[in-house]
Every structure is written in structure tokens, then in C-alpha cells.
Design a protein around this motif. Sequence first.
Motif, mmCIF file in Angstrom:
data_model
loop_
_atom_site.group_PDB
_atom_site.id
_atom_site.type_symbol
_atom_site.label_atom_id
_atom_site.label_comp_id
_atom_site.label_asym_id
_atom_site.label_seq_id
_atom_site.Cartn_x
_atom_site.Cartn_y
_atom_site.Cartn_z
ATOM 1 N N ALA A 111 113.432 -16.281 71.560
ATOM 2 C CA ALA A 111 112.987 -17.667 71.733
ATOM 3 C C ALA A 111 113.525 -18.492 70.574
ATOM 4 O O ALA A 111 113.645 -18.008 69.449
ATOM 5 N N GLU A 129 107.941 -16.770 72.265
ATOM 6 C CA GLU A 129 108.071 -18.214 72.029
ATOM 7 C C GLU A 129 107.017 -18.762 71.073
ATOM 8 O O GLU A 129 107.288 -19.667 70.282
ATOM 9 N N LEU A 151 109.831 -25.929 72.295
ATOM 10 C CA LEU A 151 110.599 -24.745 72.649
ATOM 11 C C LEU A 151 111.953 -25.191 73.182
ATOM 12 O O LEU A 151 112.020 -26.040 74.071
ATOM 13 N N LYS A 194 114.054 -19.718 75.885
ATOM 14 C CA LYS A 194 113.536 -18.351 75.821
ATOM 15 C C LYS A 194 114.298 -17.540 76.846
ATOM 16 O O LYS A 194 114.572 -18.004 77.951
#
Length: 150
Positions: free
Chosen positions: A28, A112, A144, A147
Motif C-alpha cells: 500500500a 493500507e 491512500l 493498494k
Amino acid sequence: MGRLTHINSRGEASMVDVSSKPVQLREAVASGEIWLQTDTLKLIQSENIAKGNVLAAARLAGIMAAKKTGELIPLCHPLPISHCEVNFEFPETRDRIIIKASAKISAQTGVEMEALTAVSVAALTIYDMCKAVDKQMRITDIKLISKTKK
């Protein structure tokens, strides 16, 4: 929007059972920004902040935080991450530091939260170390980026 995975059939918070999932290599990447004055950035880059080397401390704090994510966030699985990296970018505008973190693991669940935690704590460390010289800092845009699993 899908159903909430951390809520059981009775509507209670619960840890997701990942025991039947296969172990996979997972990575991630997360990022965030800390906005600051140009003079503050100069002090950071010249290592003239009274508390010490800001970026070295922030990098270590981010990595340590990633390793402790399962202890900080109640429903996260405690994960033995295999790698974490925290890096900093300085846009030409000289008004912020972009923080990027990546985390890797071979596991049954994603990593993540560890990358996001690394970014968050690195930003908080910069804030803490510079708050005496810059009262206008802002931490923003923690998110984020990607991932993956193989």
C-alpha cells in the motif's frame, strides 16, 4: 457503497475474520501534506530546527507508527510488516512537504492502514518539531494512493 466489514450481524463492531483468506504479497502507498511557511521549510532543510533533524525524526516516527498500527486502531489486525518506507518531496512552490509512505507484507489482509498511519504520524512529528517557529502549519490530504496484492 458496500456493506461495512467491521460490523457484525448484530450491528456491533467486530474484527474481520481473515483466517480463510490466502496469504498474498500486499503493498500500500499513502500520501499527505503538511503546509508550512517557506522560512520553516528552509530551517528544516538546513537542519536548524532546535529539536533536531526534523525529517529523520519524522521518517523514524512514521515507520515506528506503521509497526504499531494494530495497537493504535482498535479493529486493525496486528501485522508483522516486512517493509515500510517514508519519503518527503518539496514542491517548487516551497509551501509544503509531501509525505509518501509505502508498506509491504505477506499476509491475509491488506496493509493500507499501516501506510496511512505512517504518513499521519510523520506529519504530526514535523508539526510537533516545528510548532515553535510556525503557528500556521496545516496537515491535509492524507489519502491512500494505491493498494495491490499478488
